[in-house]
Design a protein around this motif. Structure first.
Motif, PDB file in Angstrom:
ATOM      1  N   UNK A 179       0.828  -1.207   0.000  1.00  0.00           N
ATOM      2  CA  UNK A 179       0.000   0.000   0.000  1.00  0.00           C
ATOM      3  C   UNK A 179       0.866   1.262   0.000  1.00  0.00           C
ATOM      4  N   UNK A 180       1.971   1.228   0.752  1.00  0.00           N
ATOM      5  CA  UNK A 180       2.911   2.343   0.743  1.00  0.00           C
ATOM      6  C   UNK A 180       3.440   2.568  -0.670  1.00  0.00           C
ATOM      7  N   UNK A 181       3.798   1.491  -1.344  1.00  0.00           N
ATOM      8  CA  UNK A 181       4.351   1.613  -2.689  1.00  0.00           C
ATOM      9  C   UNK A 181       3.314   2.168  -3.658  1.00  0.00           C
ATOM     10  N   UNK A 182       2.064   1.773  -3.483  1.00  0.00           N
ATOM     11  CA  UNK A 182       0.995   2.342  -4.318  1.00  0.00           C
ATOM     12  C   UNK A 182       0.949   3.857  -4.131  1.00  0.00           C
ATOM     13  N   UNK A 183       1.030   4.312  -2.874  1.00  0.00           N
ATOM     14  CA  UNK A 183       0.994   5.756  -2.592  1.00  0.00           C
ATOM     15  C   UNK A 183       2.186   6.466  -3.213  1.00  0.00           C
ATOM     16  N   UNK A 184       3.377   5.888  -3.052  1.00  0.00           N
ATOM     17  CA  UNK A 184       4.585   6.543  -3.550  1.00  0.00           C
ATOM     18  C   UNK A 184       4.584   6.638  -5.069  1.00  0.00           C
ATOM     19  N   UNK A 185       4.152   5.576  -5.732  1.00  0.00           N
ATOM     20  CA  UNK A 185       4.127   5.581  -7.192  1.00  0.00           C
ATOM     21  C   UNK A 185       3.113   6.574  -7.750  1.00  0.00           C
ATOM     22  N   UNK A 186       2.146   6.950  -6.929  1.00  0.00           N
ATOM     23  CA  UNK A 186       1.149   7.933  -7.350  1.00  0.00           C
ATOM     24  C   UNK A 186       1.477   9.344  -6.845  1.00  0.00           C
TER      25      UNK A 186
END
Length: 291
Positions: A21-28
């Motif tokens: 979920x963190x990676x989803x946020x960072x990529x966006x």
């Protein structure tokens, strides 16, 4: 190439310290960085490897041979090329899906709002001596409700200051007042960014030229600055722990094995800070008089 595919491959080793979920946020997430040289360039590349997916990059300059010792986009092959353009290409080589917007004309009052309008936060990568545009960027970030971060590479160390949109202002922390001369502003900025000037114990101050706006810097301090910024960016964007904005600061000197995390009570109004700024101003004026 989709986000889930990036997380499963390019950024898979982030998982465990950052969640999916963190990676989803960072990529966006979108980060604006002004300055793509010693600190700004490695800020951008470190954040790209951590997974930030959108960037606005601003710089006026081209790489020169003297940049190779510390600027992570500077190679013999990139001398003469525009800094923001090179760093943008390197980001896309890390993540082909990354969005990169270039501001090759730099930042001014005309485009600062456009530069920051899509950003989730701003990271300062400008040269130490570039004060007025730095102040404009920090004050505009506050007006637009986003965090602004700065990390100065000092000696063999680095510092970190975080400015929250609802916290102490740039002017309050550094003690900036209308009517101050450029030299007074730089003196106030210097003692605010480095409350404990550890590097003075081993730095040859004769190599600092306020007239030429140049001073010594080494690659390890730029690398350390990028680590401090990247960890704080992850904390802010992924909401992973308590953010401590100014007057809190972090300061590290690897040569002297010094680490300090504290606060400057009252910011620039602190009597000790004012005294330090007075001494710094004397040094600047002496340097200028000597040419």
């Amino acid at each position: 190439m989709q986000v889930n595919d990036l997380i499963s491959h390019e950024f898979s080793r982030n998982i465990g310290l950052l969640s999916e979920n963190d990676m989803q946020k960072l990529l966006q997430s979108h980060v604006a960085i002004a300055g793509c040289g010693g600190v700004g360039g490695i800020h951008a590349l470190t954040l790209a490897r951590m997974g930030i997916g959108k960037f606005s990059l601003a710089d006026l300059d081209e790489f020169e041979r003297e940049n190779i010792s510390r600027q992570f986009g500077a190679y013999q092959s990139t001398v003469g090329r525009h800094k923001a353009e090179v760093i943008g290409e390197m980001i896309r080589d890390i993540n082909p899906e990354a969005e990169v917007h270039l501001y090759k004309e730099g930042i001014s009052t005309k485009n600062v709002t456009e530069f920051l309008q899509e950003a989730d936060l701003y990271v300062d990568g400008m040269e130490f001596f570039e004060f007025d545009i730095r102040r404009l960027l920090f004050n505009t970030s506050r007006e637009m409700g986003i965090y602004a971060l700065t990390s100065a590479p000092l000696g063999f160390g680095g510092t970190l200051q975080v400015f929250a949109p609802d916290g102490m202002t740039f002017d309050q922390y550094f003690g900036i007042r209308e009517g101050m001369s450029y030299e007074e502003k730089i003196a106030a900025f210097a003692v605010g960014v480095a409350p404990w000037p550890y590097q003075k114990k081993y730095m040859d101050l004769s190599k600092v030229s306020f007239k030429a706006k140049k001073g010594p810097a080494v690659a390890p301090s730029c690398t350390l600055a990028s680590a401090l910024v990247a960890a704080e960016v992850a904390k802010i964007l992924c909401q992973r722990g308590k953010v401590k904005p100014v007057p809190h600061y972090i300061q590290i000197d690897l040569m002297l094995r010094k680490f300090k995390t504290s606060r400057v009570w009252g910011g620039g109004n602190n009597p000790l800070q004012r005294l330090k700024a007075w001494f710094a101003l004397r040094m600047i004026r002496r340097s200028l008089s000597q040419g």
